[in-house]
Design a protein around this motif. Structure first.
Motif, PDB file in Angstrom:
ATOM      1  N   THR A 146       2.283   1.151 -17.785  1.00 29.62           N
ATOM      2  CA  THR A 146       1.029   1.664 -18.332  1.00 29.62           C
ATOM      3  C   THR A 146       0.623   2.948 -17.601  1.00 29.62           C
ATOM      4  N   GLY A 147       0.331   3.983 -18.366  1.00 26.87           N
ATOM      5  CA  GLY A 147      -0.091   5.253 -17.789  1.00 26.87           C
ATOM      6  C   GLY A 147       1.058   6.206 -17.499  1.00 26.87           C
ATOM      7  N   TYR A 148       2.286   5.754 -17.733  1.00 24.78           N
ATOM      8  CA  TYR A 148       3.455   6.598 -17.534  1.00 24.78           C
ATOM      9  C   TYR A 148       4.070   6.850 -18.903  1.00 24.78           C
TER      10      TYR A 148
ATOM     11  N   GLU B 102       0.821  -1.217   0.000  1.00 20.35           N
ATOM     12  CA  GLU B 102       0.000   0.000   0.000  1.00 20.35           C
ATOM     13  C   GLU B 102       0.854   1.267   0.000  1.00 20.35           C
ATOM     14  N   ALA B 103       2.066   1.164   0.508  1.00 19.92           N
ATOM     15  CA  ALA B 103       2.950   2.329   0.611  1.00 19.92           C
ATOM     16  C   ALA B 103       3.506   2.766  -0.743  1.00 19.92           C
ATOM     17  N   ILE B 104       3.376   1.936  -1.758  1.00 18.67           N
ATOM     18  CA  ILE B 104       3.911   2.280  -3.074  1.00 18.67           C
ATOM     19  C   ILE B 104       2.772   2.813  -3.932  1.00 18.67           C
ATOM     20  N   ASN B 105       2.644   4.131  -3.914  1.00 22.12           N
ATOM     21  CA  ASN B 105       1.556   4.790  -4.635  1.00 22.12           C
ATOM     22  C   ASN B 105       1.957   5.124  -6.077  1.00 22.12           C
ATOM     23  N   LYS B 106       1.067   5.760  -6.802  1.00 21.99           N
ATOM     24  CA  LYS B 106       1.305   6.084  -8.212  1.00 21.99           C
ATOM     25  C   LYS B 106       2.547   6.956  -8.384  1.00 21.99           C
TER      26      LYS B 106
ATOM     27  N   ALA C 284       4.557  -6.621 -10.173  1.00 21.45           N
ATOM     28  CA  ALA C 284       3.557  -5.956  -9.330  1.00 21.45           C
ATOM     29  C   ALA C 284       2.870  -4.796 -10.051  1.00 21.45           C
ATOM     30  N   TYR C 285       3.569  -4.166 -10.982  1.00 19.97           N
ATOM     31  CA  TYR C 285       2.996  -3.078 -11.779  1.00 19.97           C
ATOM     32  C   TYR C 285       3.818  -2.944 -13.047  1.00 19.97           C
TER      33      TYR C 285
ATOM     34  N   LEU D 152       8.379   7.387 -10.035  1.00 21.21           N
ATOM     35  CA  LEU D 152       9.788   7.675  -9.748  1.00 21.21           C
ATOM     36  C   LEU D 152      10.662   6.442  -9.986  1.00 21.21           C
ATOM     37  N   ILE D 153      10.151   5.278  -9.601  1.00 24.05           N
ATOM     38  CA  ILE D 153      10.904   4.036  -9.822  1.00 24.05           C
ATOM     39  C   ILE D 153      11.039   3.762 -11.320  1.00 24.05           C
ATOM     40  N   ILE D 154       9.965   3.933 -12.074  1.00 22.14           N
ATOM     41  CA  ILE D 154       9.997   3.702 -13.521  1.00 22.14           C
ATOM     42  C   ILE D 154      10.974   4.661 -14.194  1.00 22.14           C
ATOM     43  N   LYS D 155      10.953   5.919 -13.800  1.00 23.78           N
ATOM     44  CA  LYS D 155      11.882   6.920 -14.346  1.00 23.78           C
ATOM     45  C   LYS D 155      13.332   6.521 -14.043  1.00 23.78           C
TER      46      LYS D 155
END
Length: 125
Positions: free
Chosen positions: A119-121, A65-69, A115-116, A74-77
């Motif tokens: 998409t959307g970034y 839950e702590a890993i929000n959009k 986990a994700y 930031l991780i994807i970047k």
């Protein structure tokens, strides 16, 4: 234990878990301005960007839950920066590991592969 010590212990256990499951640790705590990735690991198919969340058993918010959009962005970047600087043919994957720690002892590791995704970034690998 301090929050920092708990975090480092959690990351250490996740690294062991990954190695035991056939991954090679490529980098730890990869940082750029505005982002950090806890663990970058590889197997024959994937380059895996792992966010580790260490928690006490009675935490109100789970590591997942702590890993929000915003955090995911930031991780994807940061992952895109790593791939630009270290070109490879592996498929990127984003995993999350939640580590439950009590009194300096790891009680449980809950690991979610893929986990994700991006998409959307507005970032392309």
């Amino acid at each position: 234990m301090t929050k920092s010590e708990i975090g480092k212990l959690g990351e250490e256990y996740v690294c062991r878990y990954l190695v035991q499951n056939g991954y090679e640790i490529a980098e730890r705590n990869y940082r750029i301005k505005g982002g950090e990735i806890d663990i970058i690991a590889c197997d024959s198919d994937y380059i895996v960007f792992v966010e580790v969340k260490s928690r006490k058993p009675d935490s109100l918010v789970t590591g997942f839950e702590a890993i929000n959009k915003r955090k995911k962005g930031l991780i994807i970047k940061t992952a895109a920066d790593f791939c630009y600087k270290h070109p490879n043919q592996l498929q990127p994957r984003f995993d999350i590991a939640e580590v439950i720690i009590d009194n300096g002892k790891v009680l449980n590791i809950d690991y979610i592969k893929n986990a994700y995704d991006t998409t959307g970034y507005n970032i392309i690998f």
